[in-house]
Design an enzyme around this catalytic site. Structure first.
Site, PDB file in Angstrom:
ATOM      1  N   CYS A  10     -12.507  99.003  20.984  1.00  0.00           N
ATOM      2  CA  CYS A  10     -13.410  97.894  20.737  1.00  0.00           C
ATOM      3  C   CYS A  10     -13.655  97.667  19.252  1.00  0.00           C
ATOM      4  O   CYS A  10     -13.104  98.352  18.403  1.00  0.00           O
ATOM      5  CB  CYS A  10     -14.746  98.116  21.446  1.00  0.00           C
ATOM      6  SG  CYS A  10     -15.417  99.756  21.226  1.00  0.00           S
ATOM      7  N   GLY A  36     -10.478  93.963  21.387  1.00  0.00           N
ATOM      8  CA  GLY A  36     -10.937  94.073  22.770  1.00  0.00           C
ATOM      9  C   GLY A  36     -11.199  92.720  23.366  1.00  0.00           C
ATOM     10  O   GLY A  36     -11.864  91.885  22.741  1.00  0.00           O
ATOM     11  N   ASN A 110     -17.736 101.881  18.827  1.00  0.00           N
ATOM     12  CA  ASN A 110     -16.274 101.848  18.875  1.00  0.00           C
ATOM     13  C   ASN A 110     -15.784 103.281  18.816  1.00  0.00           C
ATOM     14  O   ASN A 110     -16.070 104.004  17.857  1.00  0.00           O
ATOM     15  CB  ASN A 110     -15.723 101.054  17.692  1.00  0.00           C
ATOM     16  CG  ASN A 110     -14.204 101.139  17.595  1.00  0.00           C
ATOM     17  OD1 ASN A 110     -13.520 101.357  18.594  1.00  0.00           O
ATOM     18  ND2 ASN A 110     -13.676 100.973  16.402  1.00  0.00           N
ATOM     19  N   GLY A 111     -15.034 103.706  19.830  1.00  0.00           N
ATOM     20  CA  GLY A 111     -14.501 105.057  19.852  1.00  0.00           C
ATOM     21  C   GLY A 111     -14.613 105.679  21.220  1.00  0.00           C
ATOM     22  O   GLY A 111     -14.838 104.994  22.216  1.00  0.00           O
ATOM     23  N   CYS A 264      -7.362 107.064  12.251  1.00  0.00           N
ATOM     24  CA  CYS A 264      -6.310 106.819  13.244  1.00  0.00           C
ATOM     25  C   CYS A 264      -5.158 106.070  12.580  1.00  0.00           C
ATOM     26  O   CYS A 264      -5.330 104.960  12.066  1.00  0.00           O
ATOM     27  CB  CYS A 264      -6.866 105.998  14.401  1.00  0.00           C
ATOM     28  SG  CYS A 264      -5.608 105.459  15.579  1.00  0.00           S
ATOM     29  N   TYR A 270      -0.693  98.938  14.308  1.00  0.00           N
ATOM     30  CA  TYR A 270      -0.850  97.907  15.338  1.00  0.00           C
ATOM     31  C   TYR A 270      -2.269  97.366  15.494  1.00  0.00           C
ATOM     32  O   TYR A 270      -2.468  96.172  15.614  1.00  0.00           O
ATOM     33  CB  TYR A 270      -0.383  98.475  16.682  1.00  0.00           C
ATOM     34  CG  TYR A 270      -0.600  97.574  17.868  1.00  0.00           C
ATOM     35  CD1 TYR A 270       0.079  96.359  17.983  1.00  0.00           C
ATOM     36  CD2 TYR A 270      -1.480  97.919  18.886  1.00  0.00           C
ATOM     37  CE1 TYR A 270      -0.121  95.515  19.073  1.00  0.00           C
ATOM     38  CE2 TYR A 270      -1.685  97.090  19.986  1.00  0.00           C
ATOM     39  CZ  TYR A 270      -1.006  95.897  20.070  1.00  0.00           C
ATOM     40  OH  TYR A 270      -1.207  95.060  21.133  1.00  0.00           O
ATOM     41  N   SER A 311       2.326  92.095  15.398  1.00  0.00           N
ATOM     42  CA  SER A 311       2.201  93.270  14.533  1.00  0.00           C
ATOM     43  C   SER A 311       3.530  93.802  14.036  1.00  0.00           C
ATOM     44  O   SER A 311       3.563  94.639  13.139  1.00  0.00           O
ATOM     45  CB  SER A 311       1.440  94.374  15.266  1.00  0.00           C
ATOM     46  OG  SER A 311       1.996  94.607  16.540  1.00  0.00           O
ATOM     47  N   ASP A 373       9.914  96.347  16.029  1.00  0.00           N
ATOM     48  CA  ASP A 373       8.663  96.395  16.786  1.00  0.00           C
ATOM     49  C   ASP A 373       7.823  97.541  16.234  1.00  0.00           C
ATOM     50  O   ASP A 373       8.338  98.445  15.573  1.00  0.00           O
ATOM     51  CB  ASP A 373       8.928  96.582  18.279  1.00  0.00           C
ATOM     52  CG  ASP A 373       7.787  96.036  19.138  1.00  0.00           C
ATOM     53  OD1 ASP A 373       6.760  95.631  18.578  1.00  0.00           O
ATOM     54  OD2 ASP A 373       7.924  96.026  20.384  1.00  0.00           O
ATOM     55  N   ASP A 374       6.507  97.494  16.520  1.00  0.00           N
ATOM     56  CA  ASP A 374       5.613  98.515  15.962  1.00  0.00           C
ATOM     57  C   ASP A 374       5.653  99.825  16.729  1.00  0.00           C
ATOM     58  O   ASP A 374       5.347 100.888  16.191  1.00  0.00           O
ATOM     59  CB  ASP A 374       4.177  97.991  15.911  1.00  0.00           C
ATOM     60  CG  ASP A 374       3.703  97.519  17.272  1.00  0.00           C
ATOM     61  OD1 ASP A 374       3.353  98.357  18.115  1.00  0.00           O
ATOM     62  OD2 ASP A 374       3.692  96.295  17.497  1.00  0.00           O
ATOM     63  N   CYS A 410      -3.699 109.880  23.950  1.00  0.00           N
ATOM     64  CA  CYS A 410      -4.839 109.979  23.043  1.00  0.00           C
ATOM     65  C   CYS A 410      -6.126 110.054  23.852  1.00  0.00           C
ATOM     66  O   CYS A 410      -6.285 109.356  24.852  1.00  0.00           O
ATOM     67  CB  CYS A 410      -4.881 108.761  22.121  1.00  0.00           C
ATOM     68  SG  CYS A 410      -6.313 108.740  21.019  1.00  0.00           S
ATOM     69  N   CYS A 466      -5.166 110.842  11.603  1.00  0.00           N
ATOM     70  CA  CYS A 466      -4.950 111.436  12.921  1.00  0.00           C
ATOM     71  C   CYS A 466      -3.573 111.006  13.404  1.00  0.00           C
ATOM     72  O   CYS A 466      -3.282 109.814  13.500  1.00  0.00           O
ATOM     73  CB  CYS A 466      -6.022 110.982  13.908  1.00  0.00           C
ATOM     74  SG  CYS A 466      -5.740 111.621  15.589  1.00  0.00           S
ATOM     75  N   CYS A 469      -0.911 111.221  18.560  1.00  0.00           N
ATOM     76  CA  CYS A 469       0.015 110.587  19.513  1.00  0.00           C
ATOM     77  C   CYS A 469       1.468 110.927  19.183  1.00  0.00           C
ATOM     78  O   CYS A 469       2.343 110.803  20.032  1.00  0.00           O
ATOM     79  CB  CYS A 469      -0.188 109.079  19.537  1.00  0.00           C
ATOM     80  SG  CYS A 469      -0.189 108.287  17.913  1.00  0.00           S
TER      81      CYS A 469
END
Length: 476
Positions: A10, A36, A110-111, A264, A270, A311, A373-374, A410, A466, A469
């Site tokens: 979000c 979001g 957010n998180g 992140c 993205y 993106s 692509d991302d 994640c 971070c 992923c």
């Protein structure tokens, strides 16, 4: 869901000291809509009471001009949501509002917390009740509990927070103590009738920045593009482990926890809008450099470079710059289909790429094409994209990805498939190439990506991002 992307949870916005605070928050939320699309809400204080409107859907569909006749005041916070914790329903839409006899607290988050179940159980044992399954409501109820423990008396009215400096300090302390207890990723906008607080987790996993309108009005937002949309001036990023308190006395900053920055890394790949700057790094410039690094690492004989909208475009332009190949548009995106477009069956959801993206035949016919692509998540969208390009006459399709293989899910605020659904977790590179039907396939290396983000070779192991992923190791 029809697309095959990772999704952030979000975006949050707060405005203090502006006559038309709710309208400004609306503009900020529109600019953060990419973060979001499931629900949105705005809470605004008229100085005596907090008024709230939130619904499922897009910002522009929820709020009408007439709404801002009642959403009046000089202090407001807002939220757009993509659910990762809690169900997709109105009960979990934000901001959350707790209203007492004579006052209120509203919170936007957010998180994602990793210890919300433990804290929720503890609060329920102490008599707290919850109206949602969201971890964000847990934060709000924890703040209330800490405020009471610090001597605040909600039973006689939260108005004491508004009119007593002592109780303001108690409330700030309650927020600080709560933020130190919750674990995970969080960027928070919190408000009472006359005070706004911003908090960022000690790793700074989720972004939060501060801006200003004129001399006395302040903005908190997930991305700097939201500040721009309000014609504000960017001041700074909120530092990891930092809390900002904004009231009639101005702005105060507190470092509530020892910090170790681990932003992140997918914000740059993205999530964030290309016109945003996060922790001092221009998102668009980072994508250019990722594309350039990708060209250095995986050049191929080709005629043109194209990017997957939106993106992938920055990285494609960087790849073209780094390889000397011409950049062409190649793919057109249907901008009138939101990320939450619903198709009734899994096969139809996968085939929605044909509705979302179409190739420009004159750019591609008879040519060897490098498509950037991302990321590749499940691989379904990539396979159909290759089919779209070949159908437009591409002689060869060379697939390049501006992030390393996503191998791990994640738990810090990204909606990620389970590990066995991530194609890079279950397939080797050549197997993925065959699966998507490309003539060649290459991902940027993690080292190359970190260098593109400005990390020096000697600091790559301790880079302030971070990368869970990609590596399976998380800061929390």
């Amino acid at each position: 869901m029809y697309d095959d992307k990772l999704h952030d949870e979000c975006g949050v916005v707060g405005v203090y000291g502006a006559q038309n605070a709710a309208a400004l928050v609306y503009f900020g939320l529109v600019s953060l809509q990419h973060r979001g699309q499931e629900s949105a809400g705005i809470a605004v204080s008229d100085g005596q009471k907090i008024h709230l409107k939130k619904e499922m859907g897009l910002v522009g569909d929820i709020f009408k001009q007439s709404d801002f006749e009642s959403l009046t005041g000089n202090l407001a916070i807002g939220h757009v949501r993509y659910a990762t914790a809690g169900g997709r329903n109105l009960e979990n839409a934000q901001p959350f509002l707790n209203t007492f006899k004579m006052g209120s607290i509203a919170l936007a988050h957010n998180g994602q917390l990793v210890n919300h179940g433990e804290i929720r159980a503890l609060l329920e044992d102490q008599g707290a009740t919850f109206s949602s399954s969201s971890d964000s409501e847990v934060i709000l109820k924890l703040i209330v509990r800490k405020y009471i423990e610090n001597g605040g008396k909600l039973g006689t009215g939260l108005e004491e927070i508004s009119y007593s400096q002592e109780n303001r300090e108690r409330f700030v302390k309650a927020v600080q103590e709560s933020a130190a207890l919750i674990k995970g990723s969080f960027a928070l906008c919190i408000m009472t009738e006359d005070m706004m607080i911003g908090v960022r987790d000690s790793n700074g996993i989720r972004p939060l920045c501060l801006g200003k309108i004129g001399e006395t009005s302040f903005i908190l937002a997930s991305e700097s593009c939201a500040i721009d949309s309000m014609n504000g001036s960017f001041i700074c990023d909120v530092e990891p482990g930092q809390m900002l308190v904004i009231d009639e006395n101005g702005l105060k900053k507190f470092q509530f926890m020892k910090a170790e920055k681990k932003t992140c890394i997918f914000e740059y790949v993205y999530f964030a809008r290309p016109d945003s700057v996060i922790d001092g790094i221009s998102v668009q410039e980072a994508r250019y450099r990722m594309g350039e690094m990708l060209a250095q690492e995986s050049k191929v004989q080709a005629d043109v470079v194209i990017g997957v909208p939106d993106s992938g475009i920055g990285a494609a332009m960087g790849y073209a710059r780094g390889s000397g190949l011409p950049y062409v548009t190649g793919i057109i995106k249907n901008k009138y289909i939101g990320r939450t477009f619903i198709a009734p069956t899994q096969k139809e959801r996968e085939n929605m790429v044909y509705v979302k993206l179409n190739a420009i035949k004159s750019d591609l016919d008879g040519k060897r094409v490098v498509v950037i692509d991302d990321s590749i998540v499940r691989g379904t969208t990539s396979r159909r994209l290759v089919e779209v390009l070949r159908r437009a006459g591409a002689r060869e399709v060379h697939f390049r990805v501006s992030s390393p293989p996503v191998k791990f899910p994640c738990h810090l605020g990204i909606d990620t498939p389970s590990k066995n659904e991530l194609i890079s977790s279950t397939h080797k590179l050549e197997e993925i190439r065959k699966e998507i039907g490309a003539d060649s396939l290459a991902f940027i290396s993690l080292e190359g990506m970190l260098k593109a983000l400005g990390c020096k070779s000697s600091d790559l192991k301790n880079a302030g991002f971070c990368k869970g992923c990609f590596e399976g190791q998380y800061p929390v």
